[in-house]
Design an enzyme around this catalytic site. Structure first.
Site: not given
Ligand SMILES: [Zn+2]
Length: 490
Positions: A405, A189-192, A277, A331
């Protein structure tokens, strides 16, 4: 002509409302009943990410949900229509991003000057920790670290992204073709961003002999693959302007633009698939969306994206040898094990899997007191289908397969943007938890058989192995009994 106080008040309220909806803001919502929970879930599934971007997805009645609304979006009006109350948790996301960006700039200056107290000795060719880096710098540093590792690490590429970037990683440990394999990835996931930093910290631990005394044993007995940025296009997209939520909060890959009718009947075109997904186990079921603009759009079919295909092919090429897989997300402080596609679905070795997770979260807490929960998705947060860890458990037979997470806790008001002072502590405590999983793999390694037992007790061993080359790894117990010699278990 004088204006009445009432009219002035009205003007001021309208003005401040219009001003507030001209910004990115984050609303905190607590669904009070099943109807409200259902509405929030449909909002996540059916509405575009640029209308309602869920930072903390809806999980249960009376559980918190955080959702970012874009400038000009009618989210508040829709919530009023559904009679759902909300609080404004963050009224100007951009302002918050700008202040964080300044903190990072200050830290970069400090790193270029004297060493920070919590800085680490970085292996030759590595990057300074405690700050974020662009994909090219990361990829180049992987190459340099491999070059200077005296053969311990190998630079690998597992595929090419939609925009033509190479998905790079390191394979660490001398490989005799039989050793157990442990795979890590981050940044699906790009923003993590904190996950990418944590993966780089892991590489630092594994290549730096002084960092951790256990590492030698891990690398003597295992081969470790680390893909620190599994979604490089998405990651670079979030870096276009780190103070603009439109870029910084992107989650998916940058898959080609598709168009279809959205829930309001209008034709909409969007890019990107939620890679977590897009895996081929329970594809398209709970917690994913068929609406192309949704932040959890699962893609047109399983493994439709080059990034998920790249991971799939890595796993397939090592099938039978992979004992553990950890994918880093952010998170909420969760240690999630299989299965997450529906409640009360567990893999065969669930007791061991839970025990290791329970021990790992205790080890994480020991360092700074950070409290994690462990369990399946439906047990501790929400169900989601088509994720990489469930697929690895079910289709590849990976025993220890966890989604972690990272910090902060789900109650944080901007969990995707970790402050620089928390980056190294986050990575350090996570490493403490991850070591528990590595120790479990080591503990379960079969001991070599003495020469007297090194025989085939069945005549068909050679033919069986020729027909199915990974048989010794996929069925170790029966093959140790029947075909110890041909499987070279001695
Ligand atoms: Zn994620």
């Amino acid at each position: 002509m004088s204006t009445s106080p009432l009219l002035t008040l009205l003007f001021v309220s309208i003005f401040s409302f219009v001003q507030s909806i001209s910004k990115y803001r984050v609303l905190s919502i607590v669904p009070r009943d099943e109807f409200q929970l259902h509405k929030l879930r449909s909002l996540r599934e059916k509405f575009p990410q640029d209308f309602s971007d869920f930072w903390l997805p809806p999980s249960s009645v009376n559980g918190s949900t955080h959702v970012m609304a874009s400038p000009g979006s009618n989210l508040e009006r829709l919530l009023h229509k559904w009679n759902i109350s909300y609080d404004t948790m963050l009224d100007d996301v951009e302002k918050d991003l700008i202040s964080n960006s300044l903190l990072f700039k200050k830290r970069e200056i400090a790193l270029n000057g004297t060493r920070l107290k919590d800085d680490l000795s970085v292996p030759f060719g590595g990057l300074p920790l405690g700050v974020y880096h662009g994909y090219t710098a990361i990829s180049d540093s992987l190459q340099r670290m491999a070059d200077s590792s005296k053969g311990l690490a190998k630079y690998i590429t597992i595929g090419t992204t939609v925009e033509g970037r190479t998905i790079a990683g390191l394979k660490i440990g001398h490989d005799d073709g039989k050793k157990e394999v442990f795979i890590f990835d981050a940044g699906i996931h790009a923003r993590e961003w904190a996950t990418v930093h944590t993966a780089l910290y892991f590489i630092n631990q594994l290549l730096n002999p002084a960092a951790d005394a256990s590492v030698k044993e891990y690398l003597d007995k295992m081969v470790i693959y680390i893909i620190p940025v599994a979604n490089p296009d998405g990651y670079e997209y979030t870096r276009i302007d780190e103070t603009n939520p439109k870029f910084r909060m992107w989650r998916k890959n940058r898959g080609r633009e598709l168009c279809s009718n959205s829930v309001d009947g209008e034709k909409r075109c969007c890019k990107g698939v939620d890679l977590n997904r897009n895996f081929d186990f329970q594809f398209g079921a709970i917690g994913s969306s068929r609406y192309i603009c949704s932040e959890i759009y699962h893609g047109p079919f399983a493994f439709s994206e080059p990034e998920s295909i790249a991971l799939r092919d890595l796993f397939m090429s090592l099938k039978g040898r992979i004992r553990a897989y950890i994918t880093l997300h952010a998170y909420s402080q969760l240690f999630i094990h299989s299965y997450s596609h529906r409640a009360k679905a567990y893999p065969r070795e669930i007791d061991d899997i839970r025990q290791v997770a329970s021990h790992a979260v205790k080890e994480i807490e020991k360092m700074y007191g950070t409290k994690y929960q462990f369990g399946t998705g439906p047990e501790i947060i929400y169900g989601f289908a088509g994720g990489s860890t469930d697929w690895a458990t079910e289709k590849i037979g990976v025993k220890y397969s966890y989604t972690i997470e990272l910090r902060p806790l789900y109650t944080a008001f901007n969990g995707f943007v970790m402050r620089p002072s928390e980056l190294i502590p986050t990575a350090r405590e996570t490493w403490n938890g991850v070591r528990v999983v590595m120790d479990a793999v080591l503990r379960e390694l079969p001991t070599p058989l003495p020469p007297s037992l090194c025989v085939d007790t069945q005549p068909g061993c050679i033919a069986w192995i020729a027909a199915s080359p990974s048989l010794c790894q996929t069925n170790p117990a029966s093959m140790r009994r029947d075909c110890a010699k041909s499987c070279q278990f001695c």
